[in-house]
Design a protein around this motif. Structure first.
Motif, mmCIF file in Angstrom:
data_model
loop_
_atom_site.group_PDB
_atom_site.id
_atom_site.type_symbol
_atom_site.label_atom_id
_atom_site.label_comp_id
_atom_site.label_asym_id
_atom_site.label_seq_id
_atom_site.Cartn_x
_atom_site.Cartn_y
_atom_site.Cartn_z
ATOM 1 N N LEU A 82 30.125 39.533 41.569
ATOM 2 C CA LEU A 82 29.828 37.944 41.911
ATOM 3 C C LEU A 82 31.172 37.121 41.232
ATOM 4 O O LEU A 82 31.395 36.306 41.929
ATOM 5 C CB LEU A 82 28.515 37.509 41.121
ATOM 6 C CG LEU A 82 27.262 38.114 41.729
ATOM 7 C CD1 LEU A 82 26.056 37.640 40.786
ATOM 8 C CD2 LEU A 82 27.169 37.245 43.175
ATOM 9 N N ALA A 83 31.696 37.487 40.091
ATOM 10 C CA ALA A 83 32.449 36.942 39.514
ATOM 11 C C ALA A 83 33.942 37.172 40.209
ATOM 12 O O ALA A 83 34.554 36.132 40.659
ATOM 13 C CB ALA A 83 32.986 37.247 38.127
ATOM 14 N N SER A 84 33.961 38.308 40.814
ATOM 15 C CA SER A 84 35.164 38.575 41.783
ATOM 16 C C SER A 84 35.112 37.737 43.152
ATOM 17 O O SER A 84 36.184 37.311 43.406
ATOM 18 C CB SER A 84 35.214 40.028 42.178
ATOM 19 O OG SER A 84 35.294 40.920 41.004
ATOM 20 N N ILE A 85 33.870 37.610 43.692
ATOM 21 C CA ILE A 85 33.939 36.431 44.834
ATOM 22 C C ILE A 85 34.312 35.156 44.357
ATOM 23 O O ILE A 85 34.927 34.679 45.126
ATOM 24 C CB ILE A 85 32.557 36.732 45.211
ATOM 25 C CG1 ILE A 85 32.087 38.056 45.863
ATOM 26 C CG2 ILE A 85 32.349 35.772 46.487
ATOM 27 C CD1 ILE A 85 30.660 38.347 46.298
ATOM 28 N N LEU A 86 33.850 34.720 43.273
ATOM 29 C CA LEU A 86 34.158 33.588 42.963
ATOM 30 C C LEU A 86 35.592 33.144 42.617
ATOM 31 O O LEU A 86 36.398 32.442 42.967
ATOM 32 C CB LEU A 86 33.439 33.156 41.478
ATOM 33 C CG LEU A 86 33.935 31.665 40.755
ATOM 34 C CD1 LEU A 86 33.597 30.594 41.481
ATOM 35 C CD2 LEU A 86 33.458 31.726 39.207
#
Length: 393
Positions: free
Chosen positions: A66-70
């Motif tokens: 999720l952090a990588s998508i952000l």
């Protein structure tokens, strides 16, 4: 068919993400050749619902994704399209694969073990051959000559599979400590440790050697204490004399390299370079510090008149920006800490100390390959402990 694809995927992602692909003529397509089978495997397993992102035991991996998508959307919004491949390799592929490996079969775990042990042995044999012959096999002399420009045998640094001695050394050390922490036989553990240390001497990286020895020693003592009386006698009669001979001979020979040679301190400024890396942000504007960028490591290194920013944590913050970089590092650390609960608390912290201790003095912590090997080695050598979790300190 899926099992064969798994073998191909693991082999390609470890062996072909190296100078082997360059030698084979895939110089401009190394990433594609190395990770295409693994990407295909992950897509198939997602479609077959063998990878379920919302599973409870995938929480730590999911947060990283999720952090990588952000971060990806943030980078693309600022036109940093060159970060797409870096984020894909740094986060998406390793931690999606981790979700599959969480429930991998014993057969697949054995494949992963064998591939990583083969990688370790290949790395070490190449390093030893290069050190004995003072030649570089897979890296071109043009790109590697700066490492060995001193021309002295004590300063030679092997390049093995992955070119840079620091990157090779970190990879070898990570696989080594997982093997020492595993349920493998004492003989295999000692054998792998021995060739790993010899290879580290050939890579000639002082900090890495010291940290690896310091973190391996408690595991070796435990191995000795847990071994049978017969095996202890073998260790005392075989390993102890070899160790003693090594301690006596290394400081007097070229193999001792930068660790023992008195010229090392005079000709080498790597310690100062690592300290100077802590001042990296003073060379950047406020927006560069906050946003980060793929080119900032090179920019800061040029400003400092260094070959690279000699600190992996700083390198990651330069790539991702101070805010999102700290968020990503925090989630990656939480992933590691969560998964390592299967080990005794002291063993868990030895693994983390080795990884971040080396990474703090090594720009290759920002290399996705190091994190991918960490993930694969964890699942390959994780003890088979059912429903048993050790101390959570």
């Amino acid at each position: 068919m899926i099992y064969v694809l798994f073998i191909l995927a693991v082999f390609s992602a470890t062996f072909l993400n190296s100078n082997i692909s360059t030698v084979l003529g895939y110089e401009n397509n190394v990433t594609t050749v190395a990770f295409l089978p693994l990407t295909l495997f992950i897509i198939i397993q997602l479609m077959r619902k063998k990878i379920v992102i919302l599973k409870k035991d995938n929480n730590s991996s999911r947060y990283v994704l999720l952090a990588s998508i952000l971060i990806l959307f943030f980078k693309l919004s600022y036109g940093q399209y060159d970060m797409f491949k870096t984020i894909l390799l740094f986060s998406f592929i390793p931690y999606t694969f981790a979700m599959y490996l969480e429930h991998a079969s014993c057969k697949e775990k054995t494949v992963l073990q064998n591939v990583l042990i083969a990688l370790l042995v290949t790395e070490c044999l190449l390093a030893v051959y290069e050190r004995v012959t003072l030649t570089v096999l897979l890296s071109t002399e043009e790109t590697y000559s700066s490492m060995n420009r001193a021309g002295d045998t004590w300063s030679f640094r092997s390049s093995a599979l992955f070119g840079h001695p620091l990157g090779n050394a970190m990879l070898v050390s990570v696989i080594n400590i997982y093997i020492l922490s595993s349920n493998l036989s004492p003989l295999r553990k000692i054998s792998c440790f021995a060739i790993a240390i010899i290879a580290l001497l050939c890579f000639n990286e002082r900090g890495n050697i010291v940290i690896t020895l310091a973190t391996s020693l408690p595991l070796l003592i435990k191995l000795y204490n847990d071994a049978s009386k017969k095996f202890r006698r073998k260790i005392l009669w075989v390993c102890f004399p070899l160790l003693l001979a090594g301690v006596v001979q290394l400081p007097q020979s070229d193999l001792g390299g930068r660790l023992f040679n008195e010229k090392s301190g005079k000709q080498d400024n790597s310690t100062m370079a690592r300290l100077e890396a802590l001042t990296a942000f003073k060379y950047l504007s406020t927006s560069e510090v906050l946003i980060g960028g793929n080119n900032l490591n090179d920019k800061v290194a040029d400003k400092m008149d260094l070959a690279a920013v000699e600190n992996g944590i700083i390198s990651i913050l330069l790539d991702y920006g101070i805010i999102l970089g700290i968020l990503l590092l925090g989630l990656l650390f939480c992933f590691q800490k969560d998964k390592l609960r299967v080990y005794p608390w002291w063993n868990k912290w030895l693994i983390l100390l080795l990884f971040y201790g080396i990474g703090f003095t090594n720009p290759h912590l920002s290399n996705p390959m190091q994190w991918f090997i960490f993930v694969c080695a964890y699942y390959a050598f994780r003890p088979n402990l059912k429903n048993k979790v050790y101390g959570r300190k």
